[in-house]
Design a protein around this motif. Structure first.
Motif, PDB file in Angstrom:
ATOM      1  N   ASN A  47      65.036  76.793 173.590  1.00  0.00           N
ATOM      2  CA  ASN A  47      64.570  77.677 172.456  1.00  0.00           C
ATOM      3  C   ASN A  47      64.023  77.248 171.382  1.00  0.00           C
ATOM      4  O   ASN A  47      62.681  77.660 170.903  1.00  0.00           O
ATOM      5  CB  ASN A  47      65.617  78.805 172.007  1.00  0.00           C
ATOM      6  N   SER A  48      64.551  76.315 170.777  1.00  0.00           N
ATOM      7  CA  SER A  48      64.172  75.803 169.617  1.00  0.00           C
ATOM      8  C   SER A  48      64.696  74.537 169.120  1.00  0.00           C
ATOM      9  O   SER A  48      65.398  73.790 169.944  1.00  0.00           O
ATOM     10  CB  SER A  48      64.325  76.724 168.503  1.00  0.00           C
ATOM     11  N   PHE A  49      64.049  73.782 168.264  1.00  0.00           N
ATOM     12  CA  PHE A  49      64.371  72.556 167.513  1.00  0.00           C
ATOM     13  C   PHE A  49      63.620  72.296 166.410  1.00  0.00           C
ATOM     14  O   PHE A  49      62.533  72.835 166.044  1.00  0.00           O
ATOM     15  CB  PHE A  49      64.150  71.254 168.577  1.00  0.00           C
ATOM     16  N   SER A  50      64.164  71.641 165.435  1.00  0.00           N
ATOM     17  CA  SER A  50      63.509  71.195 164.233  1.00  0.00           C
ATOM     18  C   SER A  50      63.393  69.668 164.162  1.00  0.00           C
ATOM     19  O   SER A  50      64.603  69.040 164.676  1.00  0.00           O
ATOM     20  CB  SER A  50      64.259  71.613 163.155  1.00  0.00           C
ATOM     21  N   VAL A  51      62.514  68.930 163.327  1.00  0.00           N
ATOM     22  CA  VAL A  51      62.353  67.678 163.086  1.00  0.00           C
ATOM     23  C   VAL A  51      62.331  67.608 161.573  1.00  0.00           C
ATOM     24  O   VAL A  51      61.773  68.033 160.931  1.00  0.00           O
ATOM     25  CB  VAL A  51      61.255  67.131 163.602  1.00  0.00           C
ATOM     26  N   LYS A  52      63.425  66.828 161.048  1.00  0.00           N
ATOM     27  CA  LYS A  52      63.546  66.536 159.744  1.00  0.00           C
ATOM     28  C   LYS A  52      62.784  65.062 159.519  1.00  0.00           C
ATOM     29  O   LYS A  52      63.170  64.157 160.348  1.00  0.00           O
ATOM     30  CB  LYS A  52      64.924  66.300 159.340  1.00  0.00           C
ATOM     31  N   LEU A  53      61.766  65.171 158.701  1.00  0.00           N
ATOM     32  CA  LEU A  53      60.831  64.077 158.515  1.00  0.00           C
ATOM     33  C   LEU A  53      61.169  63.630 157.267  1.00  0.00           C
ATOM     34  O   LEU A  53      61.001  63.991 156.096  1.00  0.00           O
ATOM     35  CB  LEU A  53      59.487  64.415 158.802  1.00  0.00           C
ATOM     36  N   VAL A 103      66.799  67.989 165.189  1.00  0.00           N
ATOM     37  CA  VAL A 103      68.045  68.390 164.572  1.00  0.00           C
ATOM     38  C   VAL A 103      68.101  69.953 165.201  1.00  0.00           C
ATOM     39  O   VAL A 103      67.028  70.486 165.529  1.00  0.00           O
ATOM     40  CB  VAL A 103      68.240  68.651 163.084  1.00  0.00           C
ATOM     41  N   ASP A 104      69.218  70.692 165.321  1.00  0.00           N
ATOM     42  CA  ASP A 104      69.297  72.052 165.739  1.00  0.00           C
ATOM     43  C   ASP A 104      68.716  72.140 167.098  1.00  0.00           C
ATOM     44  O   ASP A 104      67.778  73.228 167.340  1.00  0.00           O
ATOM     45  CB  ASP A 104      68.736  72.851 164.522  1.00  0.00           C
ATOM     46  N   MET A 105      68.846  71.217 167.966  1.00  0.00           N
ATOM     47  CA  MET A 105      68.146  71.469 169.240  1.00  0.00           C
ATOM     48  C   MET A 105      68.744  72.647 170.113  1.00  0.00           C
ATOM     49  O   MET A 105      69.924  72.419 170.418  1.00  0.00           O
ATOM     50  CB  MET A 105      68.103  69.908 169.898  1.00  0.00           C
ATOM     51  N   GLU A 106      68.040  73.603 170.731  1.00  0.00           N
ATOM     52  CA  GLU A 106      68.670  74.508 171.163  1.00  0.00           C
ATOM     53  C   GLU A 106      67.687  74.570 172.787  1.00  0.00           C
ATOM     54  O   GLU A 106      66.889  75.799 172.571  1.00  0.00           O
ATOM     55  CB  GLU A 106      68.662  76.000 170.712  1.00  0.00           C
ATOM     56  N   PRO A 107      67.865  73.727 173.470  1.00  0.00           N
ATOM     57  CA  PRO A 107      67.006  73.962 174.760  1.00  0.00           C
ATOM     58  C   PRO A 107      67.137  75.174 175.411  1.00  0.00           C
ATOM     59  O   PRO A 107      68.251  75.470 175.479  1.00  0.00           O
ATOM     60  CB  PRO A 107      67.212  72.746 175.536  1.00  0.00           C
ATOM     61  N   LYS A 128      57.614  59.532 147.980  1.00  0.00           N
ATOM     62  CA  LYS A 128      58.634  59.989 149.000  1.00  0.00           C
ATOM     63  C   LYS A 128      58.559  61.513 149.500  1.00  0.00           C
ATOM     64  O   LYS A 128      58.606  62.168 148.428  1.00  0.00           O
ATOM     65  CB  LYS A 128      59.947  59.418 148.582  1.00  0.00           C
ATOM     66  N   ALA A 129      58.871  61.854 150.728  1.00  0.00           N
ATOM     67  CA  ALA A 129      58.981  63.458 150.796  1.00  0.00           C
ATOM     68  C   ALA A 129      59.897  63.639 152.058  1.00  0.00           C
ATOM     69  O   ALA A 129      59.878  62.657 152.881  1.00  0.00           O
ATOM     70  CB  ALA A 129      57.565  63.798 150.962  1.00  0.00           C
ATOM     71  N   ASP A 130      60.673  64.651 151.898  1.00  0.00           N
ATOM     72  CA  ASP A 130      61.332  65.104 153.085  1.00  0.00           C
ATOM     73  C   ASP A 130      60.820  66.344 153.639  1.00  0.00           C
ATOM     74  O   ASP A 130      60.512  67.403 152.769  1.00  0.00           O
ATOM     75  CB  ASP A 130      62.841  65.402 152.594  1.00  0.00           C
ATOM     76  N   GLN A 131      60.583  66.592 154.898  1.00  0.00           N
ATOM     77  CA  GLN A 131      59.886  67.655 155.468  1.00  0.00           C
ATOM     78  C   GLN A 131      60.756  68.201 156.595  1.00  0.00           C
ATOM     79  O   GLN A 131      61.594  67.319 157.349  1.00  0.00           O
ATOM     80  CB  GLN A 131      58.504  67.385 156.057  1.00  0.00           C
ATOM     81  N   LYS A 132      60.613  69.393 156.727  1.00  0.00           N
ATOM     82  CA  LYS A 132      61.454  69.767 158.069  1.00  0.00           C
ATOM     83  C   LYS A 132      60.306  70.569 159.161  1.00  0.00           C
ATOM     84  O   LYS A 132      59.688  71.618 158.448  1.00  0.00           O
ATOM     85  CB  LYS A 132      62.199  70.892 157.880  1.00  0.00           C
ATOM     86  N   VAL A 133      60.088  70.371 160.000  1.00  0.00           N
ATOM     87  CA  VAL A 133      59.163  70.936 161.183  1.00  0.00           C
ATOM     88  C   VAL A 133      59.939  71.623 161.961  1.00  0.00           C
ATOM     89  O   VAL A 133      60.720  71.057 162.695  1.00  0.00           O
ATOM     90  CB  VAL A 133      58.094  69.980 161.484  1.00  0.00           C
ATOM     91  N   THR A 134      59.554  73.100 162.177  1.00  0.00           N
ATOM     92  CA  THR A 134      60.578  73.766 162.989  1.00  0.00           C
ATOM     93  C   THR A 134      59.659  74.469 164.243  1.00  0.00           C
ATOM     94  O   THR A 134      58.556  74.710 163.932  1.00  0.00           O
ATOM     95  CB  THR A 134      61.263  75.166 162.497  1.00  0.00           C
ATOM     96  N   PHE A 135      60.285  74.244 165.520  1.00  0.00           N
ATOM     97  CA  PHE A 135      59.270  74.750 166.655  1.00  0.00           C
ATOM     98  C   PHE A 135      60.333  75.665 167.373  1.00  0.00           C
ATOM     99  O   PHE A 135      61.426  75.343 167.990  1.00  0.00           O
ATOM    100  CB  PHE A 135      58.990  73.823 167.658  1.00  0.00           C
TER     101      PHE A 135
END
Lengths: 488, 149
Positions: free
Chosen positions: B74-80, B68-72, B90-97
């Motif tokens: 510059n950045s993106f996030s992965v909702k896991l 999500v939030d992909m801004e090539p 169960k778990a929801d995680q968000k990883v941002t680069f």
């Protein structure tokens, strides 16, 4: 060849569209919206053709510099004014889709597969490449793969308008009058021949010839070629146009991936890898290419080497050799595209395909070599040399980038791969108005074509341009056909 | 619930922002140990099995990721979304680069992983494991990117 004008017509329409994929839909909908009474003839039980089983992306360039890009890619096989017309309309592909009630989203993948389906230009070093942008119909995976969403949208346009579709009704011949105008079509319905009058025009949008063995052998630059797309594309439109003296172009052009051919399936399975632990070897086990650097639609160019002494294509078929991590990472055929997509579900760890014997396994290099009938010494040296490249971080032989190198360690696996057509590009030569031309460059009156049947892609192919082109020249053909004065 | 930081890591890679963008997808997937049975559902959504050590046992986790939030570039996030065997947790995680160009053609990377949703008991039992996993993954990503730069 003269085709007799029938004494009696079975059906009468203003515009008859032959073939129901994206080009046929764009043509039929546009002609209908201009007031024409339209009939679509489809030889298969359902419409969709390659549109419903392709990658589903649509090119919508972000500037007129895209003309320069495509002009370079065409290598002068397509007139510039046709490319200019394409770009003029392709810039508005998104607007047209929105006008028709859907929306688009940018295709922006993270590149994790080999080969990579790039987000933009397939040939990034070419001037104007930055203007290549792919989109697909807005939606989620739960609403279908991009091509399924695309086809649902397009089929809905036809249904909403009540445009008549005759399925399982292949067109057989075009019917010209004494002046050479195309005034109708002969088709086959439930084993009976029917004659359909086209008061204004006929539009051919019935695809290429990827499932016609004879034509492929005659025209394609590598042999043999498997196919990934619809079995319905058997060159019907090409033969119909030849019979009335139409010219052909781009007949040796193709969009070609690599695929596995299982004997029990008509079409091949598109194969790609989700991890860098793989190489390609020719039928003798020699590596021959930077496996990670092949433009996805142009695979055949790497496989086209012909050995003049052995009189064979030594890279057809080729062997993909891969390691345990790659085997476990994900299905080699991921159902992204292709006719088999909905016919078979490839196992995620490839174990079912090993059990079927589609993928061969070796606990050692020698064992794998014997299973694929390759000289063990050759395969051993190929893998050892490749592993040395990986260790050194530099592929001296083929320039595979460092990030795409990983040593191969047993157990190893092999799958036999073939060049596999998504579609051919050749067919009737046409002009910027979608009119089919004769060998002297004169339009054949009341005959139009669009889509993969004689597409404008004459040399290198930019991904997502077939759908883009179908929507563009389908619209142009539909508009011009509807504007014709009725001959009767 | 408020998100809970698992790990964050900042480092500089000796490669341009565009090159880092081109590499990052493959680097992430090759840095995740035990990633198997991956299915790419569309260009931004994937499913996979992640075999990982939890409390001393090797456990297969079902993983669904959405970019999500992909801004090539510059950045993106992965909702896991992670699920343990038999719905154990169960778990929801968000990883941002985030990738920012810095001097001399280098690129600064900021990686951040946070839990967005996780039940009380799993949090009590597994938060430490999740933190260790995030840390080792970020370390592997840093090492691989620096190797390739």
């Amino acid at each position: 060849m003269r085709v007799a004008v029938p004494e009696k017509w079975d059906l009468e329409y203003d515009v008859v569209v032959v073939g129901w994929g994206s080009a046929g839909t764009a043509a039929a909908v546009t002609a209908h919206d201009q007031g024409a009474k339209v009939l679509i003839l489809e030889k298969m039980a359902e419409g969709g053709g390659n549109t419903s089983i392709c990658g589903g992306n649509i090119i919508i360039p972000k500037g007129k510099e895209f003309i320069e890009y495509l002009d370079t890619l065409s290598f002068k096989t397509t007139e510039r004014e046709i490319i200019e017309t394409f770009v003029e309309y392709a810039l508005k592909n998104g607007d047209w889709i929105r006008e028709m009630g859907a929306d688009v989203q940018v295709f922006r993948p993270l590149e994790v597969a080999y080969p990579t389906m790039t987000a933009g230009a397939g040939f990034p070093s070419v001037r104007g490449a930055e203007t290549a942008v792919k989109y697909n119909i807005k939606g989620t995976p739960e609403e279908g793969k991009p091509s399924q969403r695309l086809w649902k949208f397009l089929a809905g346009l036809v249904a909403k308008r009540g445009i008549q579709v005759l399925a399982k009704t292949p067109a057989k011949e075009l019917i010209p009058n004494a002046q050479g105008e195309v005034i109708g079509v002969t088709a086959e319905k439930e084993r009976k021949t029917i004659h359909i009058k086209a008061r204004k025009a006929v539009i051919l949008t019935c695809g290429g010839y990827e499932n016609d063995p004879r034509m492929k052998w005659d025209y394609m630059p590598v042999k043999p070629l498997m196919f990934l797309g619809t079995p319905g594309n058997t060159g019907d439109g090409i033969r119909m146009v030849q019979k009335i003296g139409g010219d052909l172009w781009h007949m040796s052009r193709l969009s070609c991936l690599i695929g596995f051919k299982a004997p029990e399936f008509e079409a091949a399975f598109w194969v790609s890898f989700l991890s860098e632990g793989f190489i390609f070897g020719d039928k003798y086990g020699h590596r021959f290419v930077n496996e990670a650097g092949i433009e996805i639609h142009e695979y055949y160019r790497e496989l086209s080497h012909f050995d003049m002494e052995k009189m064979e294509f030594p890279r057809i078929p080729l062997w993909a050799i891969f390691d345990e991590q790659t085997r476990r990472r994900g299905a080699l055929s991921r159902g992204t595209a292709g006719y088999n997509r909905d016919l078979y579900s490839w196992s995620l760890d490839n174990s079912a395909e090993i059990a079927k014997g589609w993928i061969l396994q070796g606990k050692s290099v020698a064992e794998l070599a014997s299973r694929i009938s390759v000289e063990p010494k050759v395969l051993d040296e190929t893998i050892a040399r490749y592993n040395r490249s990986c260790k050194a971080g530099k592929d001296e032989d083929f320039g595979r980038p460092r990030e795409d190198l990983r040593e191969l360690e047993p157990p190893l696996y092999a799958i036999q791969l073939w060049p596999a057509l998504i579609n051919t590009q050749g067919g009737p030569r046409r002009d910027k108005d979608s009119r089919v031309l004769d060998p002297e460059g004169k339009p054949i009156p009341r005959l139009y074509a669009a889509g993969e049947l004689g597409s404008i892609w004459g040399y290198l192919y930019q991904g997502a341009c077939n759908i883009g082109e179908s929507l563009v020249f389908g619209r142009i053909a539909g508009k011009n056909a509807a504007a014709e004065k009725p001959w009767a | 619930m408020n998100s809970l930081l698992l790990d964050q890591r900042n480092f500089v890679v000796g490669a341009s922002q565009d090159r880092v963008w081109r590499l990052i997808g493959k680097v992430i997937f090759s840095s995740l140990p035990g990633l198997e049975n991956m299915e790419i559902l569309d260009e931004n959504t994937f499913r996979a099995l992640l075999r990982t050590q939890i409390l001393g046992f090797r456990v297969p986790l079902k993983l669904k990721g959405k970019i999500v939030d992909m801004e090539p570039p510059n950045s993106f996030s992965v909702k896991l979304f992670l699920a343990g065997p038999g719905g154990f947790f169960k778990a929801d995680q968000k990883v941002t680069f985030a990738m920012t160009p810095v001097e001399q053609g280098k690129t600064a990377l900021a990686c951040k992983a946070a839990v967005e949703n996780m039940g009380f008991l799993p949090r009590l039992l597994l938060l430490g494991e999740a933190r260790r996993f995030a840390r080792s993954t970020f370390e592997a990503i840093e090492k691989r990117l620096k190797d390739l730069a």
